[in-house]
Design an enzyme around this catalytic site. Structure first.
Site, mmCIF file in Angstrom:
data_model
loop_
_atom_site.group_PDB
_atom_site.id
_atom_site.type_symbol
_atom_site.label_atom_id
_atom_site.label_comp_id
_atom_site.label_asym_id
_atom_site.label_seq_id
_atom_site.Cartn_x
_atom_site.Cartn_y
_atom_site.Cartn_z
ATOM 1 N N MET A 62 0.831 -1.201 0.000
ATOM 2 C CA MET A 62 0.000 0.000 0.000
ATOM 3 C C MET A 62 0.866 1.251 0.000
ATOM 4 O O MET A 62 0.382 2.363 0.221
ATOM 5 C CB MET A 62 -0.926 0.014 1.223
ATOM 6 C CG MET A 62 -2.001 -1.040 1.183
ATOM 7 S SD MET A 62 -3.466 -0.603 2.154
ATOM 8 C CE MET A 62 -2.739 -0.327 3.759
ATOM 9 N N HIS A 112 8.721 0.953 4.185
ATOM 10 C CA HIS A 112 9.802 0.939 5.168
ATOM 11 C C HIS A 112 10.709 -0.247 4.854
ATOM 12 O O HIS A 112 10.488 -0.987 3.878
ATOM 13 C CB HIS A 112 9.255 0.877 6.595
ATOM 14 C CG HIS A 112 8.272 -0.243 6.825
ATOM 15 N ND1 HIS A 112 8.635 -1.568 6.852
ATOM 16 C CD2 HIS A 112 6.928 -0.216 7.022
ATOM 17 C CE1 HIS A 112 7.577 -2.316 7.077
ATOM 18 N NE2 HIS A 112 6.518 -1.533 7.171
ATOM 19 N N HIS A 115 9.258 -3.730 3.966
ATOM 20 C CA HIS A 115 8.805 -3.914 2.576
ATOM 21 C C HIS A 115 9.989 -4.174 1.652
ATOM 22 O O HIS A 115 9.909 -4.997 0.732
ATOM 23 C CB HIS A 115 8.073 -2.668 2.082
ATOM 24 C CG HIS A 115 6.785 -2.382 2.785
ATOM 25 N ND1 HIS A 115 6.620 -1.305 3.612
ATOM 26 C CD2 HIS A 115 5.586 -3.028 2.772
ATOM 27 C CE1 HIS A 115 5.382 -1.287 4.081
ATOM 28 N NE2 HIS A 115 4.741 -2.323 3.587
ATOM 29 N N GLY A 154 4.641 -10.373 4.022
ATOM 30 C CA GLY A 154 5.332 -10.359 5.297
ATOM 31 C C GLY A 154 4.607 -11.149 6.375
ATOM 32 O O GLY A 154 3.376 -11.149 6.444
ATOM 33 N N LYS A 155 5.378 -11.794 7.243
ATOM 34 C CA LYS A 155 4.813 -12.544 8.356
ATOM 35 C C LYS A 155 4.259 -11.635 9.453
ATOM 36 O O LYS A 155 3.541 -12.110 10.335
ATOM 37 C CB LYS A 155 5.855 -13.486 8.955
ATOM 38 C CG LYS A 155 6.150 -14.718 8.120
ATOM 39 C CD LYS A 155 7.075 -15.654 8.892
ATOM 40 C CE LYS A 155 7.353 -16.930 8.109
ATOM 41 N NZ LYS A 155 8.222 -17.865 8.889
ATOM 42 N N SER A 182 4.153 0.777 8.589
ATOM 43 C CA SER A 182 3.895 2.102 8.039
ATOM 44 C C SER A 182 3.200 2.997 9.063
ATOM 45 O O SER A 182 3.394 4.217 9.082
ATOM 46 C CB SER A 182 3.035 1.998 6.776
ATOM 47 O OG SER A 182 3.719 1.284 5.766
ATOM 48 N N ARG A 183 2.403 2.398 9.939
ATOM 49 C CA ARG A 183 1.670 3.189 10.931
ATOM 50 C C ARG A 183 2.546 3.631 12.105
ATOM 51 O O ARG A 183 2.096 4.424 12.940
ATOM 52 C CB ARG A 183 0.451 2.414 11.420
ATOM 53 C CG ARG A 183 -0.632 2.304 10.342
ATOM 54 C CD ARG A 183 -1.928 1.700 10.868
ATOM 55 N NE ARG A 183 -3.001 1.841 9.906
ATOM 56 C CZ ARG A 183 -3.305 0.964 8.966
ATOM 57 N NH1 ARG A 183 -2.587 -0.140 8.853
ATOM 58 N NH2 ARG A 183 -4.300 1.172 8.122
#
Length: 292
Positions: A26, A30, A33, A156-157, A195-196
């Site tokens: 999305m 970071h 990713h 991603g896990k 990301s958050r």
């Protein structure tokens, strides 16, 4: 690296004979990713038997903030859009092609056909607190799979339940795609990258590591209980939740589950386990997990 925005542009850019590895995102990327992109690049090169030239295979990333997976009071409108920076980072980490569609490109008509995962997997944990989330995720991922037609896709896990839902979808739909799970990237203090995390104030960022610490304590309690033959799951989960509440968090869940289907554990369990947690710190909701 090429950047395309429409389906027509993407179809022209895809190499017909290439082995394709796909990393859906999305955006607002970071290092976690980028680890997934590097893993995709490594898998393509290894399978193509050519580590010097990328002509035998290609890596594709998508950047799309998917409205379908956001609830009515979640952060769709404020979610950071950082396309230029994201593309620069992807290029530096082995990406060949970025697909960055607009909503009109990906959803030219209202998306009334949707993928509904089974309730026993999608209505628990994240699905219980974010109704419809996994319908939105499954629908957009299935659509992107149809568009990109990858041979393998990397997720991603950190989004453990999401990875399981996608694996099951691929299996149930007989999609010819191998799903690869990339390990969670963490900051030096142990906080899972997200990301958050950018929503956190400096004080909240210092506190945020407590979620991973709570999960470590929960995992240790689960291991000790299993080894002793006495695992009181409700008690150790309640203790973990209370420890976070005492620090000012608002936890949704901290729980011990079976890895293979995320079903609850009662008593002793010889199967591999996973501890998962989701909690709000201030206005920011964070998730994490640890395999036991």
């Amino acid at each position: 690296m090429q950047i395309v925005h429409t389906l027509a542009e993407l179809r022209r850019a895809l190499k017909p004979a290439a082995l394709r590895a796909f990393v859906p995102t999305m955006g607002n990327l970071h290092q976690g990713h980028l680890d997934l992109m590097q893993l995709a690049r490594q898998e393509v090169d290894k399978r193509a038997g050519d580590n010097k030239h990328h002509s035998a295979g290609m890596t594709v990333a998508s950047i799309f903030v998917n409205r379908l997976q956001f609830g009515p009071h979640e952060d769709f409108d404020t979610y950071p859009r950082t396309l230029e920076n994201d593309c620069a980072m992807l290029k530096a980490n082995g990406c060949d092609l970025v697909f960055a569609p607009s909503e009109k490109d990906l959803y030219p008509d209202p998306q009334v056909f949707k993928v509904h995962p089974p309730a026993e997997l999608s209505d628990i944990l994240e699905g219980a607190f974010r109704p419809g989330f996994f319908v939105g995720v499954s629908t957009v991922v299935h659509k992107l799979f149809n568009i990109v037609q990858p041979d393998l896709a990397v997720f991603g896990k950190k989004d453990y339940q999401q990875l399981m839902v996608i694996r099951r979808m691929v299996q149930q739909m007989a999609l010819p795609i191998e799903i690869i799970g990339g390990e969670t990237r963490r900051a030096e203090d142990g906080l899972a990258l997200s990301s958050r995390n950018g929503y956190l104030s400096p004080e909240e960022r210092a506190e945020a590591v407590q979620l991973s610490m709570a999960l470590k304590s929960l995992a240790a309690a689960a291991r000790t209980g299993n080894a002793a033959g006495e695992l009181d799951v409700e008690a150790i989960e309640a203790a973990a939740m209370q420890a976070l509440r005492a620090r000012g968090w608002q936890p949704d869940y901290l729980t011990v589950r079976r890895q293979h289907d995320l079903s609850p554990v009662s008593g002793t369990c010889a199967e591999p386990l996973v501890v998962l947690g989701a909690a709000k710190l201030g206005k920011t909701r964070l998730i994490d997990n640890l395999e036991v």
